[in-house]
Motif scaffolding. Structure first.
Motif, PDB file in Angstrom:
ATOM      1  N   ASN A 138      -4.773  10.110  -4.313  1.00  0.00           N
ATOM      2  CA  ASN A 138      -4.424   9.904  -2.912  1.00  0.00           C
ATOM      3  C   ASN A 138      -5.518  10.423  -1.986  1.00  0.00           C
ATOM      4  O   ASN A 138      -5.887   9.772  -0.998  1.00  0.00           O
ATOM      5  CB  ASN A 138      -3.108  10.616  -2.588  1.00  0.00           C
ATOM      6  CG  ASN A 138      -1.980  10.194  -3.496  1.00  0.00           C
ATOM      7  OD1 ASN A 138      -2.085  10.325  -4.707  1.00  0.00           O
ATOM      8  ND2 ASN A 138      -0.903   9.688  -2.938  1.00  0.00           N
ATOM      9  N   PRO A 178       4.593   5.515  -5.394  1.00  0.00           N
ATOM     10  CA  PRO A 178       3.230   6.057  -5.351  1.00  0.00           C
ATOM     11  C   PRO A 178       2.176   5.035  -4.909  1.00  0.00           C
ATOM     12  O   PRO A 178       1.296   5.360  -4.118  1.00  0.00           O
ATOM     13  CB  PRO A 178       2.993   6.510  -6.795  1.00  0.00           C
ATOM     14  CG  PRO A 178       4.362   6.803  -7.325  1.00  0.00           C
ATOM     15  CD  PRO A 178       5.253   5.790  -6.693  1.00  0.00           C
ATOM     16  N   ALA A 179       2.263   3.819  -5.406  1.00  0.00           N
ATOM     17  CA  ALA A 179       1.267   2.807  -5.053  1.00  0.00           C
ATOM     18  C   ALA A 179       1.312   2.484  -3.564  1.00  0.00           C
ATOM     19  O   ALA A 179       0.275   2.350  -2.904  1.00  0.00           O
ATOM     20  CB  ALA A 179       1.479   1.544  -5.885  1.00  0.00           C
ATOM     21  N   TRP A 180       2.526   2.349  -3.012  1.00  0.00           N
ATOM     22  CA  TRP A 180       2.662   2.052  -1.593  1.00  0.00           C
ATOM     23  C   TRP A 180       2.222   3.232  -0.736  1.00  0.00           C
ATOM     24  O   TRP A 180       1.657   3.053   0.347  1.00  0.00           O
ATOM     25  CB  TRP A 180       4.105   1.672  -1.264  1.00  0.00           C
ATOM     26  CG  TRP A 180       4.452   0.272  -1.644  1.00  0.00           C
ATOM     27  CD1 TRP A 180       5.313  -0.123  -2.619  1.00  0.00           C
ATOM     28  CD2 TRP A 180       3.947  -0.937  -1.061  1.00  0.00           C
ATOM     29  NE1 TRP A 180       5.387  -1.492  -2.690  1.00  0.00           N
ATOM     30  CE2 TRP A 180       4.551  -2.019  -1.744  1.00  0.00           C
ATOM     31  CE3 TRP A 180       3.040  -1.209  -0.042  1.00  0.00           C
ATOM     32  CZ2 TRP A 180       4.273  -3.350  -1.438  1.00  0.00           C
ATOM     33  CZ3 TRP A 180       2.757  -2.537   0.278  1.00  0.00           C
ATOM     34  CH2 TRP A 180       3.377  -3.583  -0.417  1.00  0.00           C
ATOM     35  N   GLN A 181       2.477   4.440  -1.195  1.00  0.00           N
ATOM     36  CA  GLN A 181       2.030   5.621  -0.457  1.00  0.00           C
ATOM     37  C   GLN A 181       0.512   5.664  -0.369  1.00  0.00           C
ATOM     38  O   GLN A 181      -0.056   5.933   0.703  1.00  0.00           O
ATOM     39  CB  GLN A 181       2.546   6.897  -1.130  1.00  0.00           C
ATOM     40  CG  GLN A 181       4.035   7.143  -0.937  1.00  0.00           C
ATOM     41  CD  GLN A 181       4.453   8.508  -1.464  1.00  0.00           C
ATOM     42  OE1 GLN A 181       3.633   9.270  -1.963  1.00  0.00           O
ATOM     43  NE2 GLN A 181       5.730   8.813  -1.346  1.00  0.00           N
ATOM     44  N   ILE A 182      -0.146   5.402  -1.496  1.00  0.00           N
ATOM     45  CA  ILE A 182      -1.608   5.400  -1.506  1.00  0.00           C
ATOM     46  C   ILE A 182      -2.143   4.309  -0.584  1.00  0.00           C
ATOM     47  O   ILE A 182      -3.100   4.513   0.174  1.00  0.00           O
ATOM     48  CB  ILE A 182      -2.131   5.206  -2.943  1.00  0.00           C
ATOM     49  CG1 ILE A 182      -1.826   6.444  -3.787  1.00  0.00           C
ATOM     50  CG2 ILE A 182      -3.632   4.927  -2.938  1.00  0.00           C
ATOM     51  CD1 ILE A 182      -2.201   6.301  -5.243  1.00  0.00           C
ATOM     52  N   THR A 183      -1.523   3.136  -0.639  1.00  0.00           N
ATOM     53  CA  THR A 183      -1.967   2.022   0.198  1.00  0.00           C
ATOM     54  C   THR A 183      -1.832   2.355   1.677  1.00  0.00           C
ATOM     55  O   THR A 183      -2.764   2.148   2.473  1.00  0.00           O
ATOM     56  CB  THR A 183      -1.165   0.756  -0.117  1.00  0.00           C
ATOM     57  OG1 THR A 183      -1.329   0.420  -1.499  1.00  0.00           O
ATOM     58  CG2 THR A 183      -1.609  -0.401   0.750  1.00  0.00           C
TER      59      THR A 183
END
Length: 247
Positions: A61, A118-123
């Motif tokens: 992140n 997690p993927a959407w948070q990073i994006t």
């Protein structure tokens, strides 16, 4: 009551963007993944901690936040370009306007998705960081080095080191700009955190977007006021030539 000057309006716009950075950082740190999107100093430290094995720090992140900020700054620099007179170029206005629209687009997407994986948070973190990087490039031509809109460590150092107690001789205007930049960042962070306590992430990001949009609007008003002031000060002959050139 005297009308606000272009310089005063530019200062107000930059302070609002600084507050927006604090609010957005509160959202990204408290509601997303413990990562800053505007304060890259913190992310560099967190990334270093993670690389040596400190637990609980999201390595990926932080890396995406740093990369997003750098990419946004590069793209902003390419779009705005260099060599402008002091003020807000048209391209800067477009970059900031698109940034404001992007924030509210992200609010809608977050609200629709609900809890982010997690993927959407990073994006989301990477996009917000890119927006912050582009914002820095967009306001650079305004020329106020005392209000950088994204970091206040150096600002705090200057306001104290160059104070009378520090043996310096900063002007009253410099002191005011630097002091208000630090206060604005803290006020924005407090706003973001307060909205998160009574609401949710999308609501806090929306509040941040309102502050960001207010900053952009103020800068555009400042640009218009500067344009009118320059035309009023220009000789009549120069105005005639300018009018012919724009036909």
């Amino acid at each position: 009551m005297p009308r606000p000057t272009p310089a005063g309006l530019y200062t107000s716009g930059l302070l609002l963007l600084t507050a927006a950075t604090g609010a957005i950082d509160a959202v990204s740190y408290l509601a997303l993944d413990g990562v800053f999107t505007g304060n890259m100093t913190g992310n560099v430290l967190f990334l270093a901690f993670a690389l040596v094995g400190v637990s609980g720090i999201p390595l990926l992140n932080n890396a995406f936040a740093l990369g997003g900020f750098a990419l946004g700054s590069m793209l902003g620099g390419r779009l705005v370009r260099r060599g402008h007179p002091v003020g807000l170029p048209v391209r800067s206005g477009w970059v900031l306007g698109v940034g404001a629209a992007l924030i509210f687009t992200l609010v809608g997407a977050w609200a629709a998705l609900g809890d982010l994986g997690p993927a959407w948070q990073i994006t989301l973190t990477a996009v917000l960081a890119a927006l912050m990087g582009a914002q820095v490039a967009a306001v650079k031509p305004v020329g106020n080095t005392d209000i950088t809109t994204v970091v206040v460590t150096n600002t705090l150092a200057n306001v104290t080191r160059e104070s009378r107690l520090g043996g310096g001789r900063q002007t009253a205007l410099q002191w005011r700009h630097r002091f208000l930049a630090v206060v604005s960042m803290g006020a924005g962070a407090a706003l973001g955190a307060a909205v998160l306590r009574v609401g949710d992430g999308p609501g806090a990001l929306a509040a941040s977007g309102v502050v960001f949009a207010a900053g952009v609007a103020t800068l555009l008003v400042a640009r218009r006021a500067q344009h009118h002031a320059e035309r009023a000060d220009a000789p009549a002959g120069a105005l005639a030539v300018d009018q012919l050139a724009t036909r």
